[in-house]
Scaffold this motif. Structure first.
Motif, PDB file in Angstrom:
ATOM      1  N   LYS A 523      40.389  31.711  48.702  1.00 40.51           N
ATOM      2  CA  LYS A 523      40.142  33.119  48.055  1.00 40.51           C
ATOM      3  C   LYS A 523      38.994  34.156  48.969  1.00 40.51           C
ATOM      4  CE  LYS A 523      40.851  30.981  43.569  1.00 40.51           C
ATOM      5  NZ  LYS A 523      40.273  30.896  42.212  1.00 40.51           N
ATOM      6  N   GLY A 524      39.138  33.981  50.172  1.00 39.66           N
ATOM      7  CA  GLY A 524      38.277  35.096  50.892  1.00 39.66           C
ATOM      8  C   GLY A 524      38.901  36.424  50.914  1.00 39.66           C
ATOM      9  N   GLY A 525      39.916  36.493  50.455  1.00 37.29           N
ATOM     10  CA  GLY A 525      40.676  37.773  50.558  1.00 37.29           C
ATOM     11  C   GLY A 525      40.467  38.636  49.147  1.00 37.29           C
ATOM     12  N   ASP A 526      40.071  37.897  48.249  1.00 34.79           N
ATOM     13  CA  ASP A 526      39.768  38.361  46.933  1.00 34.79           C
ATOM     14  C   ASP A 526      38.583  39.351  47.117  1.00 34.79           C
ATOM     15  OD1 ASP A 526      41.910  36.879  46.222  1.00 34.79           O
ATOM     16  OD2 ASP A 526      40.866  35.527  44.967  1.00 34.79           O
ATOM     17  N   SER A 527      38.575  40.318  46.024  1.00 32.34           N
ATOM     18  CA  SER A 527      37.415  41.352  45.942  1.00 32.34           C
ATOM     19  C   SER A 527      36.247  40.611  45.250  1.00 32.34           C
ATOM     20  CB  SER A 527      37.681  42.681  45.359  1.00 32.34           C
ATOM     21  OG  SER A 527      38.298  42.472  44.002  1.00 32.34           O
ATOM     22  N   VAL A 528      34.937  41.047  45.616  1.00 32.84           N
ATOM     23  CA  VAL A 528      33.952  40.309  44.753  1.00 32.84           C
ATOM     24  C   VAL A 528      33.989  40.820  43.386  1.00 32.84           C
ATOM     25  CG1 VAL A 528      31.236  40.302  44.747  1.00 32.84           C
ATOM     26  CG2 VAL A 528      32.552  40.302  46.851  1.00 32.84           C
ATOM     27  N   GLY A 529      34.316  41.985  42.948  1.00 31.46           N
ATOM     28  CA  GLY A 529      34.451  42.710  41.876  1.00 31.46           C
ATOM     29  C   GLY A 529      35.419  41.842  41.084  1.00 31.46           C
ATOM     30  N   SER A 530      36.621  41.282  41.579  1.00 28.21           N
ATOM     31  CA  SER A 530      37.452  40.406  40.655  1.00 28.21           C
ATOM     32  C   SER A 530      36.842  39.208  40.173  1.00 28.21           C
ATOM     33  CB  SER A 530      38.681  40.115  41.451  1.00 28.21           C
ATOM     34  OG  SER A 530      38.357  39.068  42.579  1.00 28.21           O
ATOM     35  N   LEU A 531      35.792  38.649  40.558  1.00 27.96           N
ATOM     36  CA  LEU A 531      35.164  37.299  40.062  1.00 27.96           C
ATOM     37  C   LEU A 531      34.688  37.966  38.838  1.00 27.96           C
ATOM     38  CD1 LEU A 531      33.301  36.370  43.229  1.00 27.96           C
ATOM     39  CD2 LEU A 531      35.629  35.929  42.532  1.00 27.96           C
TER      40      LEU A 531
END
Length: 588
Positions: A523-531
């Motif tokens: 999930k390295g491409g996910d944005s931090v804000g989506s967490l």
């Protein structure tokens, strides 16, 4: 047969008591079901004010009757009565205080404060009865004490009784005594604003909308009742007062200095003599009020009957220039001695009226002397007398805000607010510097109690977030950045926690371990804000450390942000930072 009848009567009595208690519980439950407790408390405050006002009216009548029967009604009082009335009354009062009403001793302010902080608002009804009887007898017979403090305690006691009958919660019961205290003091002073300020400033020490509403309602309703019976006139016939020229402020500054020194002399006398009188053998306590009354009567016979009782008439005469400035100084000194004698002997009564008396005499004396030596500076003696009242109130009782509004409320003239503030400030600062412990705190500690000192709380330094925060050393990532980008910024830092700047504003945090786990999981491409990140509450540099304590135990690192720009970080703070700063403060 007689035993059976006695048993039946006892059973009937128990059933009647149970029925009454059940009825009281039912009525209290019904009222609470109609009103929420906070609203019910406001309604109850009005009734507390009404009953306190009625009690103070009766108290004033009782003092007048005692004075009439003990000292006589003539303009020229009999020397025999002047000598015997306070002496014999002192003997009766001593017996009543020692054997019937032990809680009636003292002024009543500290006892009300103790009910708030120690006894959960509990004051027995016998305290009000004892204070009513003994204080009326003492003041009416000529002891140098006043009715305001006893009225305060009587109001607090009635409020406590009503609260118990209504079965209020513990938190409300703690606050109900100050509500009654404000009602009693307002009716005694005919000054609701001053009563509200004094109770908040010196008894409660804090206020919320609910507390303020209850205190105001009780004070206003008690004053309305008092004025219904006794009229709306002020305690004094206030002459025309005004500040004629700015140069007069020099004279008022001198009055502030004189009042501050007099306050220290007064409070030092009480601090020295009271424990010594209490340490004497118990049998002497039967005679201490009588000896005090004998000495006060002697002063009256020798030419100063004005020092007897509360002294309102003498204050009124001083305001209208009826005495020479030399005699005013004598009266001020004798009143200090007379009040010391009455108070340290354990005679029930208040110090408000003597404080106002001493201040009025000193003020009028300073004004009179300056009128003689510096006629271009001196204003009317009534102005100086009024300002002097506030000066002693600020210096001796150490209630600076109440002292200002008390003078303004009594005079109804805001043109003297500048001299009042100036003189009161001088008196308060001098008294505070020469006598670090306020008089009510001193009396409390002499009685073996430890109540919160409102003055010490005002003087305490406040630790703020800016005193404990440290510069940010770790990484800050944006919510729009990917996990891989965030991990790339975070890895070089030695800190495990990474702050996340949210969009459009706000802050959160994530650990490097969490970022590594997400990268390994693809999930390295996910944005931090989506967490699913929890938002950290905002802290600012001017917040107290008590506010920071609410958050630092839930988040390992809390950002401190600017009030002008919530995205701008000023520093960070942790639980360790807070505790370390408190430790340093305690050692300092």
């Amino acid at each position: 047969m007689g035993l059976m009848q006695t048993g039946a009567a006892a059973a009937n009595s128990e059933r009647a008591s149970a029925e009454r208690a059940s009825s009281e519980r039912t009525s209290g439950a019904f009222l609470r079901s109609v009103f929420r407790e906070d609203r019910f408390f406001l309604v109850l405050s009005v009734f507390i004010g009404i009953f306190s006002g009625l009690a103070v009216v009766c108290f004033r009548f009782a003092i007048g009757w005692c004075r009439l029967y003990l000292l006589g009604s003539g303009v020229a009082l009999s020397p025999t009565r002047l000598l015997l009335a306070p002496t014999l009354a002192g003997l009766v009062i001593a017996v009543l205080v020692m054997h019937v009403f032990p809680q009636a001793r003292g002024s009543g302010v500290n006892q009300t404060k103790a009910a708030l902080y120690i006894y959960n608002g509990y004051i027995p009804l016998s305290t009000a009865a004892g204070k009513f009887i003994t204080a009326a007898l003492a003041i009416g017979s000529g002891h140098s004490l006043g009715p305001e403090d006893p009225s305060l305690q009587i109001g607090a006691c009635l409020a406590s009784v009503m609260g118990r009958q209504m079965r209020l919660s513990r938190d409300r019961m703690r606050l109900i005594a100050p509500v009654g205290a404000a009602a009693g003091l307002a009716a005694a002073f005919n000054a609701p604003i001053s009563a509200v300020l004094f109770v908040i400033e010196e008894v409660i020490g804090r206020w919320t909308a609910g507390i303020l509403g209850s205190v105001v309602l009780s004070a206003v309703s008690s004053v309305v009742v008092m004025r219904w019976f006794l009229g709306s006139e002020s305690l004094f016939r206030i002459p025309a007062v005004q500040l004629q020229r700015p140069s007069e402020l020099i004279a008022y500054s001198v009055l502030g200095v004189v009042g501050g020194v007099a306050s220290v002399v007064f409070s030092t006398g009480i601090a020295t003599l009271r424990p010594r009188c209490k340490a004497l053998p118990r049998w002497t306590q039967y005679f201490q009020p009588a000896v005090a009354g004998l000495l006060i009567g002697t002063m009256a016979i020798l030419g100063a009957p004005q020092v007897m009782g509360a002294g309102y008439e003498a204050m009124d005469e001083a305001m209208h220039g009826r005495f020479t400035w030399q005699f005013l100084l004598v009266l001020a000194g004798l009143k200090i001695v007379a009040t010391l004698l009455s108070f340290v002997s354990g005679t029930p009564g208040g110090m408000f009226a003597p404080t106002l008396f001493i201040g009025a005499m000193l003020g009028a004396a300073v004004g009179g002397a300056e009128r003689v030596f510096l006629p271009h500076l001196a204003a009317a003696p009534g102005t100086y007398a009024l300002v002097g009242m506030g000066v002693l109130f600020a210096g001796f009782l150490r209630a600076p805000m109440t002292s200002v509004f008390m003078v303004l409320e009594v005079s109804g003239n805001y043109s003297i607010i500048v001299p009042v503030i100036l003189a009161n400030t001088f008196a308060y600062v001098i008294s505070r510097g020469l006598q670090p412990i306020a008089i009510f705190d001193l009396l409390t500690r002499q009685d073996g109690l430890e109540l919160p000192s409102m003055e010490e709380q005002r003087e305490e330094g406040v630790l703020r977030v800016e005193d404990a925060m440290r510069p940010l050393e770790g990484a800050v990532v944006e919510a729009a950045e990917t996990v891989e980008q965030a991990l790339g910024k975070a890895e070089p830092s030695a800190n495990e926690d990474v702050l996340v700047r949210l969009t459009p504003s706000g802050w959160s945090s994530v650990t490097k371990q969490q970022l590594r786990a997400l990268a390994v999981a693809g999930k390295g491409g996910d944005s931090v804000g989506s967490l699913a990140l929890g938002r950290i509450p905002d802290l600012h540099p001017d917040h107290s450390l008590e506010v920071a304590l609410r958050y630092v135990n839930r988040w390992p690192l809390v950002p401190v942000v600017s009030r002008a720009d919530m995205r701008q970080i000023e520093g960070v703070i942790s639980e360790r930072d807070v505790l370390e700063r408190y430790r340093e403060f305690g050692e300092g």
